[in-house]
Design an enzyme around this catalytic site. Structure first.
Site, PDB file in Angstrom:
ATOM      1  N   SER A 107       0.863  -1.111  -0.329  1.00 32.45           N
ATOM      2  CA  SER A 107      -0.052  -0.484  -0.334  1.00 32.45           C
ATOM      3  C   SER A 107       0.959   1.468  -0.512  1.00 32.45           C
ATOM      4  O   SER A 107       1.672   1.302   0.170  1.00 32.45           O
ATOM      5  CB  SER A 107      -0.880  -0.380   1.550  1.00 32.45           C
ATOM      6  OG  SER A 107      -1.861   1.401   1.505  1.00 32.45           O
ATOM      7  N   TYR A 130      -2.493   5.266  -4.313  1.00 35.64           N
ATOM      8  CA  TYR A 130      -3.402   6.693  -4.462  1.00 35.64           C
ATOM      9  C   TYR A 130      -2.828   7.730  -5.418  1.00 35.64           C
ATOM     10  O   TYR A 130      -1.391   8.750  -4.980  1.00 35.64           O
ATOM     11  CB  TYR A 130      -3.089   7.052  -2.714  1.00 35.64           C
ATOM     12  CG  TYR A 130      -4.081   6.084  -1.576  1.00 35.64           C
ATOM     13  CD1 TYR A 130      -5.090   5.815  -2.281  1.00 35.64           C
ATOM     14  CD2 TYR A 130      -3.528   5.468  -1.437  1.00 35.64           C
ATOM     15  CE1 TYR A 130      -6.367   5.192  -1.881  1.00 35.64           C
ATOM     16  CE2 TYR A 130      -4.489   4.436  -0.324  1.00 35.64           C
ATOM     17  CZ  TYR A 130      -5.745   4.139  -0.479  1.00 35.64           C
ATOM     18  OH  TYR A 130      -6.127   3.361   0.225  1.00 35.64           O
ATOM     19  N   THR A 156      -5.709   3.207  -6.805  1.00 40.95           N
ATOM     20  CA  THR A 156      -7.319   2.801  -5.358  1.00 40.95           C
ATOM     21  C   THR A 156      -8.092   3.893  -6.607  1.00 40.95           C
ATOM     22  O   THR A 156      -7.271   5.258  -6.701  1.00 40.95           O
ATOM     23  CB  THR A 156      -7.158   3.207  -4.578  1.00 40.95           C
ATOM     24  OG1 THR A 156      -6.040   2.176  -4.570  1.00 40.95           O
ATOM     25  CG2 THR A 156      -8.422   2.819  -3.668  1.00 40.95           C
ATOM     26  N   LYS A 252      -8.707  -0.695  -8.845  1.00 37.14           N
ATOM     27  CA  LYS A 252      -8.900  -1.272  -7.967  1.00 37.14           C
ATOM     28  C   LYS A 252     -10.193  -0.278  -7.465  1.00 37.14           C
ATOM     29  O   LYS A 252      -9.866   0.869  -6.996  1.00 37.14           O
ATOM     30  CB  LYS A 252      -8.001  -1.480  -7.046  1.00 37.14           C
ATOM     31  CG  LYS A 252      -8.571  -2.051  -5.880  1.00 37.14           C
ATOM     32  CD  LYS A 252      -7.956  -2.797  -4.876  1.00 37.14           C
ATOM     33  CE  LYS A 252      -8.185  -3.163  -3.337  1.00 37.14           C
ATOM     34  NZ  LYS A 252      -8.555  -1.506  -2.710  1.00 37.14           N
ATOM     35  N   HIS A 276     -14.054  -1.544  -1.590  1.00 36.10           N
ATOM     36  CA  HIS A 276     -13.022  -1.152  -0.592  1.00 36.10           C
ATOM     37  C   HIS A 276     -13.703  -1.948   0.819  1.00 36.10           C
ATOM     38  O   HIS A 276     -12.938  -0.988   1.978  1.00 36.10           O
ATOM     39  CB  HIS A 276     -13.141   0.270  -0.861  1.00 36.10           C
ATOM     40  CG  HIS A 276     -12.099   1.184   0.074  1.00 36.10           C
ATOM     41  ND1 HIS A 276     -10.998   1.845  -1.081  1.00 36.10           N
ATOM     42  CD2 HIS A 276     -10.823   0.996   1.390  1.00 36.10           C
ATOM     43  CE1 HIS A 276      -9.501   1.887  -0.147  1.00 36.10           C
ATOM     44  NE2 HIS A 276      -9.901   1.501   0.394  1.00 36.10           N
TER      45      HIS A 276
END
Ligand code: GLV
Length: 378
Positions: A107, A130, A156, A252, A276
């Site tokens: 992440s 992100y 994401t 995603k 999510h």
């Protein structure tokens, strides 16, 4: 770990070992947690079709994801703050995934940095991105992921604003984090956790600290991150990312057929049907309810991955039967990590692998390619 016979055992062990604020950060969902609960309920509502007297010797759970061989149709999902479930959590989870022959996704909001993980494992991993307001920083993250040869970029797309998680607010997991007496007492009562985190390389957001000027401590970092959600995010940004990243791109957070059609046009290698983990739009459908129409609309033009509620091999089978190529799982391995570090993550993967293998045998299939709607009873 042998006494841990199912993911729920790992969850209970993690609940005992990890301070409440971090355990609940991973365990919880947004608002009334309806979507979080629907993810599980709808998976459990799908009955598998028992078949008998089929020769199921020589079964294999091996398949491919994005053309790469995997031992199991599973990848570890991106989860923020893994290094707060167990010291060096991201490195340990990545090692466990690689030893098991499946991908690991780091992440953006990890504790160990991209470079920390790359230096500690010998195979490429996926990196989750992100899109933050600071596009220069986003570009530098993409370059850093490319420099260590990450094998896929997982973008994401469902978090341009944060769904409120009541449990996080109550636990002081806020901006800035609240170091309440209760939290400190709680942490002090978890000596194994304290030791592992104290021994870990870092205790802050490793991808950001030292890479953004003036952002060194947890408070200033959390403020910076909170100010970085970008409400202007649009398909144009996906195009921009696709231009910056030469490797495989995974989108995603797709839950709607119209969005899936847009995603299929971007040239991305795969999309992840995901809400999510029930952490964003509460009241949205479960991921498994959203999967079949998306498969029908775009399944022939883009690889379809799935996440949301996977806690067993039976769940993996259900998602594959409804058209997913493979599943991502977050909480299942995070519970393992909290329960027992790398051995716990290894155990979580083993549990899911064994359950999938036995479910294949009892539904009369020998390969992942044979799993389709015929294994579903209702
Ligand atoms: C971040 O992705 C979160 O769900 O906390």
């Amino acid at each position: 770990m042998k006494n841990m016979t199912c993911i729920e055992d790992l969850r209970q062990a993690a609940r005992r070992r990890v301070p409440r604020a971090f355990y609940e950060y991973a365990d919880g969902g947004s608002y009334a947690e309806q979507t979080l609960n629907a993810n599980r309920k709808d998976l459990e509502g799908i009955n598998l079709r028992q078949r008998v007297l089929v020769d199921v010797s020589n079964r294999s759970t091996a398949t491919t994801i994005l053309g790469e061989p995997v031992s199991l149709p599973l990848a570890l999902a991106p989860i923020g703050l893994c290094g707060m479930q167990h010291g060096d959590g991201e490195i340990l989870a990545c090692r466990a995934a690689h030893a098991a022959g499946i991908p690991f996704t780091l992440s953006t909001m990890s504790i160990c940095s991209i470079e920390d993980v790359a230096a500690s494992v010998d195979k490429p991993f996926w990196f989750q991105l992100y899109v933050m307001k600071d596009r220069g920083f986003v570009r530098s993250l993409i370059e850093r992921a490319a420099a260590v040869k990450c094998s896929a970029l997982v973008l994401t797309v469902d978090l341009q604003i944060l769904g409120q998680r009541h449990r996080d607010i109550k636990n002081g997991m806020t901006v800035p984090p609240q170091w309440r007496l209760g939290n400190i007492v709680d942490m002090a009562s978890k000596p194994l956790w304290l030791l592992s985190v104290a021994r870990g390389k870092r205790r802050t957001f490793g991808n950001i600290a030292g890479h953004v000027r003036g952002m060194e401590n947890f408070n200033s970092l959390s403020h910076w991150i909170a100010g970085q959600f970008d409400e202007t995010l649009s398909w144009k940004d996906v195009e921009w990312i696709a231009d910056q990243w030469q490797g495989k791109l995974i989108l995603k957070g797709i839950l709607d057929v119209d969005d899936a059609r847009m995603a299929a046009k971007t040239g991305a290698a795969a999309l992840v049907v995901s809400n999510h983990g029930g952490r964003q739009l509460d009241g949205a459908p479960s991921s498994i309810a959203a999967l079949p129409p998306i498969v029908e609309a775009v399944g022939s033009s883009i690889e379809i991955l799935f996440d949301g509620g996977i806690r067993s091999g039976q769940d993996v089978m259900r998602a594959i039967a409804l058209g997913a190529r493979a599943c991502l799982s977050g909480r299942a391995y995070v519970y393992g990590l909290g329960a027992g570090g790398q051995a716990g993550v290894t155990r979580a993967i083993e549990i899911i692998r064994n359950e999938l293998d036995v479910s294949m045998a009892l539904t009369g299939v020998k390969s992942i390619g044979e799993i389709d709607r015929r294994v579903i009873a209702n």
